[in-house]
Design a protein around this motif. Structure first.
Motif, PDB file in Angstrom:
ATOM      1  N   GLU A 182       0.834  -1.199   0.000  1.00  0.00           N
ATOM      2  CA  GLU A 182       0.000   0.000   0.000  1.00  0.00           C
ATOM      3  C   GLU A 182       0.872   1.253   0.000  1.00  0.00           C
ATOM      4  O   GLU A 182       0.555   2.238  -0.667  1.00  0.00           O
ATOM      5  N   ALA A 183       1.979   1.237   0.748  1.00  0.00           N
ATOM      6  CA  ALA A 183       2.862   2.399   0.806  1.00  0.00           C
ATOM      7  C   ALA A 183       3.440   2.727  -0.562  1.00  0.00           C
ATOM      8  O   ALA A 183       3.569   3.903  -0.927  1.00  0.00           O
ATOM      9  N   GLU A 184       3.783   1.716  -1.343  1.00  0.00           N
ATOM     10  CA  GLU A 184       4.324   1.968  -2.675  1.00  0.00           C
ATOM     11  C   GLU A 184       3.256   2.541  -3.607  1.00  0.00           C
ATOM     12  O   GLU A 184       3.547   3.393  -4.457  1.00  0.00           O
ATOM     13  N   VAL A 185       2.034   2.078  -3.456  1.00  0.00           N
ATOM     14  CA  VAL A 185       0.934   2.642  -4.235  1.00  0.00           C
ATOM     15  C   VAL A 185       0.735   4.113  -3.875  1.00  0.00           C
ATOM     16  O   VAL A 185       0.592   4.984  -4.759  1.00  0.00           O
ATOM     17  N   ALA A 186       0.729   4.419  -2.587  1.00  0.00           N
ATOM     18  CA  ALA A 186       0.573   5.802  -2.136  1.00  0.00           C
ATOM     19  C   ALA A 186       1.718   6.675  -2.637  1.00  0.00           C
ATOM     20  O   ALA A 186       1.503   7.813  -3.077  1.00  0.00           O
ATOM     21  N   VAL A 194       3.386  15.871  -6.756  1.00  0.00           N
ATOM     22  CA  VAL A 194       4.492  16.789  -6.474  1.00  0.00           C
ATOM     23  C   VAL A 194       5.265  17.109  -7.746  1.00  0.00           C
ATOM     24  O   VAL A 194       5.662  18.259  -7.985  1.00  0.00           O
ATOM     25  N   ARG A 195       5.476  16.116  -8.574  1.00  0.00           N
ATOM     26  CA  ARG A 195       6.228  16.319  -9.814  1.00  0.00           C
ATOM     27  C   ARG A 195       5.557  17.360 -10.711  1.00  0.00           C
ATOM     28  O   ARG A 195       6.228  18.103 -11.424  1.00  0.00           O
ATOM     29  N   ALA A 196       4.225  17.423 -10.673  1.00  0.00           N
ATOM     30  CA  ALA A 196       3.479  18.360 -11.511  1.00  0.00           C
ATOM     31  C   ALA A 196       3.334  19.739 -10.869  1.00  0.00           C
ATOM     32  O   ALA A 196       2.707  20.629 -11.456  1.00  0.00           O
ATOM     33  N   GLY A 197       3.900  19.929  -9.672  1.00  0.00           N
ATOM     34  CA  GLY A 197       3.784  21.212  -9.002  1.00  0.00           C
ATOM     35  C   GLY A 197       2.530  21.367  -8.176  1.00  0.00           C
ATOM     36  O   GLY A 197       2.233  22.465  -7.690  1.00  0.00           O
ATOM     37  N   GLY A 198       1.775  20.283  -8.002  1.00  0.00           N
ATOM     38  CA  GLY A 198       0.606  20.328  -7.142  1.00  0.00           C
ATOM     39  C   GLY A 198       0.992  20.133  -5.689  1.00  0.00           C
ATOM     40  O   GLY A 198       2.163  19.953  -5.346  1.00  0.00           O
ATOM     41  N   ALA A 199       0.003  20.176  -4.816  1.00  0.00           N
ATOM     42  CA  ALA A 199       0.218  19.971  -3.383  1.00  0.00           C
ATOM     43  C   ALA A 199      -0.565  18.752  -2.929  1.00  0.00           C
ATOM     44  O   ALA A 199      -1.770  18.645  -3.205  1.00  0.00           O
ATOM     45  N   TYR A 200       0.108  17.830  -2.272  1.00  0.00           N
ATOM     46  CA  TYR A 200      -0.561  16.670  -1.693  1.00  0.00           C
ATOM     47  C   TYR A 200      -1.272  17.092  -0.424  1.00  0.00           C
ATOM     48  O   TYR A 200      -0.704  17.768   0.425  1.00  0.00           O
ATOM     49  N   TYR A 201      -2.524  16.700  -0.297  1.00  0.00           N
ATOM     50  CA  TYR A 201      -3.320  17.015   0.893  1.00  0.00           C
ATOM     51  C   TYR A 201      -3.456  15.771   1.763  1.00  0.00           C
ATOM     52  O   TYR A 201      -3.042  15.765   2.922  1.00  0.00           O
ATOM     53  N   GLY A 202      -4.012  14.690   1.224  1.00  0.00           N
ATOM     54  CA  GLY A 202      -4.188  13.492   2.036  1.00  0.00           C
ATOM     55  C   GLY A 202      -4.832  12.389   1.219  1.00  0.00           C
ATOM     56  O   GLY A 202      -5.185  12.561   0.057  1.00  0.00           O
ATOM     57  N   MET A 203      -4.996  11.235   1.863  1.00  0.00           N
ATOM     58  CA  MET A 203      -5.640  10.103   1.212  1.00  0.00           C
ATOM     59  C   MET A 203      -6.116   9.122   2.272  1.00  0.00           C
ATOM     60  O   MET A 203      -5.653   9.135   3.417  1.00  0.00           O
ATOM     61  N   GLY A 204      -7.049   8.276   1.860  1.00  0.00           N
ATOM     62  CA  GLY A 204      -7.380   7.074   2.602  1.00  0.00           C
ATOM     63  C   GLY A 204      -7.163   5.915   1.651  1.00  0.00           C
ATOM     64  O   GLY A 204      -7.662   5.943   0.522  1.00  0.00           O
ATOM     65  N   ILE A 205      -6.415   4.922   2.057  1.00  0.00           N
ATOM     66  CA  ILE A 205      -6.146   3.777   1.186  1.00  0.00           C
ATOM     67  C   ILE A 205      -6.235   2.508   2.020  1.00  0.00           C
ATOM     68  O   ILE A 205      -5.760   2.459   3.163  1.00  0.00           O
ATOM     69  N   SER A 206      -6.893   1.501   1.469  1.00  0.00           N
ATOM     70  CA  SER A 206      -7.013   0.225   2.177  1.00  0.00           C
ATOM     71  C   SER A 206      -7.200  -0.867   1.147  1.00  0.00           C
ATOM     72  O   SER A 206      -7.562  -0.608   0.002  1.00  0.00           O
ATOM     73  N   SER A 207      -6.949  -2.110   1.570  1.00  0.00           N
ATOM     74  CA  SER A 207      -6.959  -3.198   0.596  1.00  0.00           C
ATOM     75  C   SER A 207      -7.278  -4.523   1.262  1.00  0.00           C
ATOM     76  O   SER A 207      -7.208  -4.663   2.493  1.00  0.00           O
ATOM     77  N   THR A 213     -12.306  -0.599   5.603  1.00  0.00           N
ATOM     78  CA  THR A 213     -11.920   0.547   6.431  1.00  0.00           C
ATOM     79  C   THR A 213     -11.475   1.687   5.522  1.00  0.00           C
ATOM     80  O   THR A 213     -11.189   1.492   4.345  1.00  0.00           O
ATOM     81  N   PHE A 214     -11.364   2.887   6.085  1.00  0.00           N
ATOM     82  CA  PHE A 214     -10.952   4.038   5.282  1.00  0.00           C
ATOM     83  C   PHE A 214      -9.444   4.065   5.084  1.00  0.00           C
ATOM     84  O   PHE A 214      -8.956   4.344   3.987  1.00  0.00           O
ATOM     85  N   ALA A 215      -8.687   3.798   6.147  1.00  0.00           N
ATOM     86  CA  ALA A 215      -7.231   3.894   6.065  1.00  0.00           C
ATOM     87  C   ALA A 215      -6.628   3.186   7.268  1.00  0.00           C
ATOM     88  O   ALA A 215      -7.331   2.818   8.221  1.00  0.00           O
ATOM     89  N   ALA A 216      -5.304   3.021   7.214  1.00  0.00           N
ATOM     90  CA  ALA A 216      -4.578   2.426   8.337  1.00  0.00           C
ATOM     91  C   ALA A 216      -4.756   3.287   9.585  1.00  0.00           C
ATOM     92  O   ALA A 216      -4.981   4.502   9.498  1.00  0.00           O
ATOM     93  N   SER A 223      -0.466   1.317   4.812  1.00  0.00           N
ATOM     94  CA  SER A 223       0.293   0.342   5.591  1.00  0.00           C
ATOM     95  C   SER A 223       1.360  -0.290   4.703  1.00  0.00           C
ATOM     96  O   SER A 223       1.457  -0.003   3.507  1.00  0.00           O
ATOM     97  N   GLY A 224       2.150  -1.158   5.286  1.00  0.00           N
ATOM     98  CA  GLY A 224       3.147  -1.911   4.525  1.00  0.00           C
ATOM     99  C   GLY A 224       2.605  -3.235   4.030  1.00  0.00           C
ATOM    100  O   GLY A 224       3.376  -4.097   3.596  1.00  0.00           O
ATOM    101  N   ARG A 225       1.282  -3.389   4.053  1.00  0.00           N
ATOM    102  CA  ARG A 225       0.680  -4.644   3.622  1.00  0.00           C
ATOM    103  C   ARG A 225       0.951  -4.906   2.145  1.00  0.00           C
ATOM    104  O   ARG A 225       0.785  -4.031   1.297  1.00  0.00           O
ATOM    105  N   GLU A 226       1.358  -6.116   1.803  1.00  0.00           N
ATOM    106  CA  GLU A 226       1.581  -6.494   0.412  1.00  0.00           C
ATOM    107  C   GLU A 226       0.259  -6.885  -0.247  1.00  0.00           C
ATOM    108  O   GLU A 226      -0.565  -7.583   0.348  1.00  0.00           O
TER     109      GLU A 226
END
Length: 382
Positions: A182-186, A194-207, A213-216, A223-226
């Motif tokens: 999950e961390a690599e996906v994030a 960031v590469r495009a000059g935008g600003a990262y705000y946040g995310m919810g990621i789960s698998s 669930t919404f997020a770790a 998470s570091g889940r594979e």
């Protein structure tokens, strides 16, 4: 123009002036009110007060009388271009500097405070104690009203933000292969922003087994889940271009075709949201959009087989979007249900559901309302 609009709204509400109070730092919560009036964002992170040295570091304030120029107060007077559209004053103790400026330029009486959620209770109490002639009144509705209809320039930034969001989610999807974490996906999504000059705000990621669930639960939203082939992976990602947000969510199956149950889940969230998007047209009411989303969802194959899941958004089907997550809240009842949709509004329609035995899914699109109908600014990649 924006300051003039705010002066007019303040005068109509019976205020002598307004104070816009915002928090900056590394997250993008609660920056919109000062940014909208001055184009200034405070990147200094919040640090606890140190009496005699500093107070309210990581915040900024605009003092705007109904009949006078604006003053921007911040902890640091050195800024890069473009410079803010207000006179700038550095103030290590932002609270006492704000009180001093209010006494100097706004006569005693009612003063609207915009950005109440970012104003800490000790600072509010201090202002009340040293400004007995000024009645500070919560006035966040003025900020929402001023930002409700976007200008052509703002709509251009919303389109750019939506396009960047799509690229970021596409990068995440490419990275979501069996064996990746999950961390690599994030990281793939954040790097694209960031590469495009935008600003990262946040995310919810789960698998996988946690996709309902919404997020770790730790400080990081991933998470570091594979990932394994056949896992559901859902991501709700938000960031900005020059302060204007994208907010979109997608769910897919990693490295395999969806099962029948997964397909029902994915179709239900996507089709119900898309049905509501069709009604985002001038003259429609917000409640009509929510009811249409709900009707399509209730007729889905997922509901037919599993029953109605609990809403994870308090019954809402989305919200306004711009410099923040904004009203109106798209619900079938409540304060905003009767609000009439107008051209120039931007809304994010979404649904997030969870069935622990099956998994969880998100779908969200950002939409500009035009005179001819809805313009989806977060389309699926071609």
């Amino acid at each position: 123009m924006r300051q003039a609009t705010m002066r007019r709204l303040a005068a109509q509400a019976g205020f002598r002036g307004v104070v816009a109070w915002s928090r900056g730092g590394s997250g993008q919560d609660h920056y919109a009110d000062v940014y909208h009036l001055t184009g200034f964002y405070q990147h200094q992170p919040f640090v606890p007060d140190l009496p005699g040295r500093w107070r309210a570091q990581g915040h900024a304030a605009v003092v705007l009388p109904v009949d006078g120029p604006a003053l921007l107060l911040t902890g640091d007077g050195t800024v890069q271009e473009p410079r803010p559209t207000a006179h700038l004053r550095a103030a290590p103790d932002l609270v006492d500097a704000l009180a001093e400026q209010l006494r100097a330029v706004i006569p005693p009486g009612r003063v609207g405070l915009i950005g109440c959620e970012a104003m800490a209770a000790p600072w509010w109490c201090r202002l009340r104690s040293v400004l007995p002639g000024h009645e500070l009144v919560g006035a966040d509705d003025l900020g929402w009203a001023a930002r409700r209809i976007k200008s052509p320039a703002e709509l251009g930034l919303m389109r750019a933000a939506g396009a960047l969001g799509v690229r970021a989610v596409t990068a995440a999807k490419r990275a979501a292969t069996p064996g990746a974490t999950e961390a690599e996906v994030a990281a793939a999504a954040v790097a694209e922003i960031v590469r495009a000059g935008g600003a990262y705000y946040g995310m919810g990621i789960s698998s996988g087994a946690e996709s309902h669930t919404f997020a770790a639960s730790g400080p990081a939203p991933y998470s570091g889940r594979e990932l394994s082939a056949g896992d559901l992976l859902r991501i709700d990602l938000y960031g900005s271009v020059h302060g204007y947000l994208f907010d979109l969510a997608r769910t897919w199956v990693v490295g395999a075709e969806p099962t029948t149950e997964q397909r029902r889940l994915l179709d239900a969230v996507r089709e119900s949201v898309q049905a509501g998007i069709e009604l985002l047209r001038p003259g429609r009411q917000v409640g009509q959009v929510a009811r249409r989303c709900q009707e399509v969802f209730e007729r889905s194959a997922f509901v037919a087989h599993h029953g109605m899941p609990a809403s994870q958004l308090g019954g809402a089907w989305g919200h306004g979007l711009g410099l923040s997550f904004e009203p109106p809240w798209v619900a079938a009842d409540g304060r905003h249900a009767g609000e009439v949709i107008e051209a120039g509004m931007c809304l994010a329609l979404e649904r997030r559901i969870a069935m622990p035995a099956v998994g969880g899914a998100n779908y969200e699109d950002d939409v500009i309302v035009t005179d001819s109908g809805p313009e989806v600014i977060t389309p699926e990649p071609g």
